[in-house]
Design a protein around this motif. Structure first.
Motif, mmCIF file in Angstrom:
data_model
loop_
_atom_site.group_PDB
_atom_site.id
_atom_site.type_symbol
_atom_site.label_atom_id
_atom_site.label_comp_id
_atom_site.label_asym_id
_atom_site.label_seq_id
_atom_site.Cartn_x
_atom_site.Cartn_y
_atom_site.Cartn_z
ATOM 1 N N UNK A 104 -12.964 -12.111 -10.465
ATOM 2 C CA UNK A 104 -12.683 -12.498 -9.082
ATOM 3 C C UNK A 104 -11.371 -11.970 -8.513
ATOM 4 N N UNK A 105 -10.624 -11.188 -9.278
ATOM 5 C CA UNK A 105 -9.377 -10.626 -8.742
ATOM 6 C C UNK A 105 -9.693 -9.464 -7.809
ATOM 7 N N UNK A 106 -8.800 -9.244 -6.846
ATOM 8 C CA UNK A 106 -8.919 -8.037 -6.018
ATOM 9 C C UNK A 106 -8.147 -6.947 -6.750
ATOM 10 N N UNK A 107 -8.840 -5.964 -7.250
ATOM 11 C CA UNK A 107 -8.170 -4.983 -8.114
ATOM 12 C C UNK A 107 -8.231 -3.585 -7.507
ATOM 13 N N UNK A 108 -7.092 -2.891 -7.541
ATOM 14 C CA UNK A 108 -7.056 -1.474 -7.154
ATOM 15 C C UNK A 108 -6.566 -0.679 -8.337
ATOM 16 N N UNK A 109 -7.178 0.468 -8.514
ATOM 17 C CA UNK A 109 -6.749 1.372 -9.578
ATOM 18 C C UNK A 109 -6.089 2.556 -8.881
ATOM 19 N N UNK A 110 -4.889 2.922 -9.319
ATOM 20 C CA UNK A 110 -4.228 4.031 -8.647
ATOM 21 C C UNK A 110 -3.572 4.952 -9.656
ATOM 22 N N UNK A 111 -3.739 6.264 -9.447
ATOM 23 C CA UNK A 111 -3.049 7.170 -10.367
ATOM 24 C C UNK A 111 -1.800 7.777 -9.720
ATOM 25 N N UNK A 112 -1.528 7.344 -8.490
ATOM 26 C CA UNK A 112 -0.295 7.770 -7.819
ATOM 27 C C UNK A 112 0.495 6.534 -7.425
ATOM 28 N N UNK A 113 1.811 6.701 -7.334
ATOM 29 C CA UNK A 113 2.635 5.577 -6.891
ATOM 30 C C UNK A 113 2.550 5.486 -5.372
ATOM 31 N N UNK A 114 1.828 4.460 -4.897
ATOM 32 C CA UNK A 114 1.600 4.293 -3.469
ATOM 33 C C UNK A 114 2.327 3.004 -3.052
ATOM 34 N N UNK A 115 3.536 3.178 -2.467
ATOM 35 C CA UNK A 115 4.407 2.034 -2.155
ATOM 36 C C UNK A 115 3.665 0.947 -1.377
ATOM 37 N N UNK A 116 2.946 1.368 -0.338
ATOM 38 C CA UNK A 116 2.306 0.381 0.541
ATOM 39 C C UNK A 116 1.298 -0.440 -0.248
ATOM 40 N N UNK A 117 0.477 0.238 -1.023
ATOM 41 C CA UNK A 117 -0.543 -0.459 -1.818
ATOM 42 C C UNK A 117 0.117 -1.381 -2.837
ATOM 43 N N UNK A 118 1.133 -0.869 -3.527
ATOM 44 C CA UNK A 118 1.751 -1.641 -4.613
ATOM 45 C C UNK A 118 2.466 -2.878 -4.059
ATOM 46 N N UNK A 119 3.070 -2.738 -2.878
ATOM 47 C CA UNK A 119 3.823 -3.876 -2.330
ATOM 48 C C UNK A 119 2.905 -4.979 -1.794
ATOM 49 N N UNK A 120 1.633 -4.644 -1.586
ATOM 50 C CA UNK A 120 0.684 -5.682 -1.155
ATOM 51 C C UNK A 120 0.211 -6.530 -2.332
ATOM 52 N N UNK A 121 0.484 -6.046 -3.558
ATOM 53 C CA UNK A 121 -0.052 -6.726 -4.744
ATOM 54 C C UNK A 121 0.810 -7.911 -5.152
ATOM 55 N N UNK A 122 0.180 -8.814 -5.936
ATOM 56 C CA UNK A 122 0.936 -9.900 -6.571
ATOM 57 C C UNK A 122 1.356 -9.477 -7.981
#
Ligand code: SF4
Length: 434
Positions: free
Chosen positions: A26-44
């Protein structure tokens, strides 16, 4: 809870697997192979899934952690992946909340819920390590497969999938038995097939089987050839034989039937870890094979119509000039179809790492200055590449461009391994304890 799994440069199977497990919970999961500030800062929570000791020394990775921590104090950052077998080094080098130790399927969801099982972390200056209590079963949900998986290219495959874990070998330079254990745990064929169908649906065309030695699939007391061949046949019927490879094989776990299967159901190549032409070095590496066994397996594979690539390791701390020349001789005798050369990489927790910290730097080939601004290990790597090129079954002309590729590769490997070796010396006490 939003979770980002960061897997630098490539989507590893392990990161996709943990992504799939978290998504199913049930987690909202993103997989990223690049450092994407905007995406990472939205995470817990951000999980850095790292697969090389160099990642621990990588300033871009370290700075990305600092950046996130500065901007979002509440963000939890963990390190996971095969580097997690040396949590003390990670926790001293990287400002993260913890290290998820070993195989993450069972423990990662619990850690996200606040449990400490399987987590290493700092408490003041103390490092607390809670090792996982059990090893996971291997039948798991469908991994989190990114949309661009079809564009990924890892040694010719879009993805390396897992059929089993563990290895019976003792090779002093290898982390597989330490990370996964020495007994073999295998997945059910149906489970593997279900996953491969999903990879195909998501755009993957070429799949390789990872995990030490392919033919150890379903190994119980001996090699289960029937299951291994059944697996290959089924995979080949889904993707076509030209899109399946079983790259890694030990010379002592192949026979005619297995090689026939490789020929009939895969791209028709085996990749043997031959390492050295010197029996003394093979013994030092605890490889469990010797020059004769290696030559016999190569001949058997060729007789079965299978192409053979071999990998070699140079610059092992005990390698003498004579050992190195024996490797060159071996390459002449073996007439391989392709050759890869690596400088011995001392991964923390391996016996090689212990040997490296017990070897004075002035006696280690990676630090011994040799010719043309190269260390002895770099020179042997470069020289062996050139030598191998002349003695392959299908030699290529050594153009200036090809020579430069080999030269740069040898120098880059040398630079990387010196960095890793210096890290080992910095944490010598831990290295000796592992
Ligand atoms: S190098 Fe291959 S055979 Fe040796 S321990 Fe590692 S996985 Fe096993």
């Amino acid at each position: 809870m939003r979770v980002v799994i960061y897997t630098p440069k490539i989507y590893t199977y392990g990161a996709m697997l943990i992504g799939g497990i978290l998504k199913e919970k049930g987690y909202k999961v993103h997989l990223s192979k690049n450092f994407d500030k905007t995406l990472f800062l939205k995470a817990d929570v951000v999980i850095y899934s790292l697969y090389s000791t160099l990642h621990i020394l990588d300033d871009n990775i370290k700075n990305s952690i600092k950046y996130l921590k500065n901007i979002k104090k509440k963000l939890k950052i963990y390190v996971a992946g095969c580097v997690s077998t040396y949590p003390e080094i990670i926790l001293n080098e990287m400002d993260v909340d913890g290290v998820i130790i070993g195989e993450g399927e069972l423990i990662t969801p619990k850690i996200l819920e606040g449990d400490n099982e399987g987590l290493a972390y700092k408490e003041g200056d103390e490092i607390v390590i809670n090792y996982p209590k059990e090893k996971p079963e291997l039948n798991h949900p469908i991994p989190l497969i990114p949309n661009d998986i079809g564009k990924q290219n890892i040694r010719g495959a879009n993805v390396y999938i897992e059929t089993h874990r563990g290895c019976l070998g003792n090779c002093t330079f290898c982390q597989v038995p330490k990370f996964f254990g020495k007994s073999i745990r295998s997945r059910e064929i149906d489970d593997i097939i279900r996953e491969v169908l999903e990879f195909k649906k998501r755009g993957a065309k070429r799949i390789a089987i990872s995990g030490g030695t392919g033919s150890l699939y379903n190994f119980k007391k001996s090699v289960d050839k029937n299951k291994f061949l059944e697996l290959l046949e089924k995979l080949s019927s889904i993707l076509g034989k030209n899109n399946i490879s079983v790259p890694d094989m030990r010379v002592d776990y192949v026979d005619e039937e297995i090689l026939e299967g490789i020929k009939n159901y895969t791209i028709g190549w085996v990749f043997f870890g031959l390492e050295s032409g010197s029996n003394k070095i093979l013994r030092d590496m605890k490889k469990g094979t010797n020059r004769e066994k290696n030559l016999n397996a190569i001949k058997l594979a060729k007789d079965c119509g299978v192409k053979v690539a071999g990998s070699f390791i140079v610059g092992y701390p005990t390698e003498t000039e004579k050992d190195y020349l024996l490797t060159k001789d071996f390459i002449v005798d073996a007439e391989l179809d392709d050759i890869f050369v690596s400088i011995a990489e001392p991964i923390p927790t391996t016996e090689l790492a212990k040997l490296v910290v017990d070897t004075p730097k002035e006696e280690n080939p990676i630090f011994i200055e040799y010719k043309n601004n190269m260390s002895l290990a770099e020179y042997r790597c470069f020289d062996l590449y050139l030598h191998a090129e002349m003695w392959k079954s299908n030699p290529r002309i050594l153009t200036k461009q090809l020579v430069n590729i080999y030269l740069n590769d040898a120098k880059q490997q040398g630079e990387d391994i010196r960095k890793i070796t210096n890290l080992l010396f910095k944490y010598k006490e831990y290295i000796k304890r592992y």
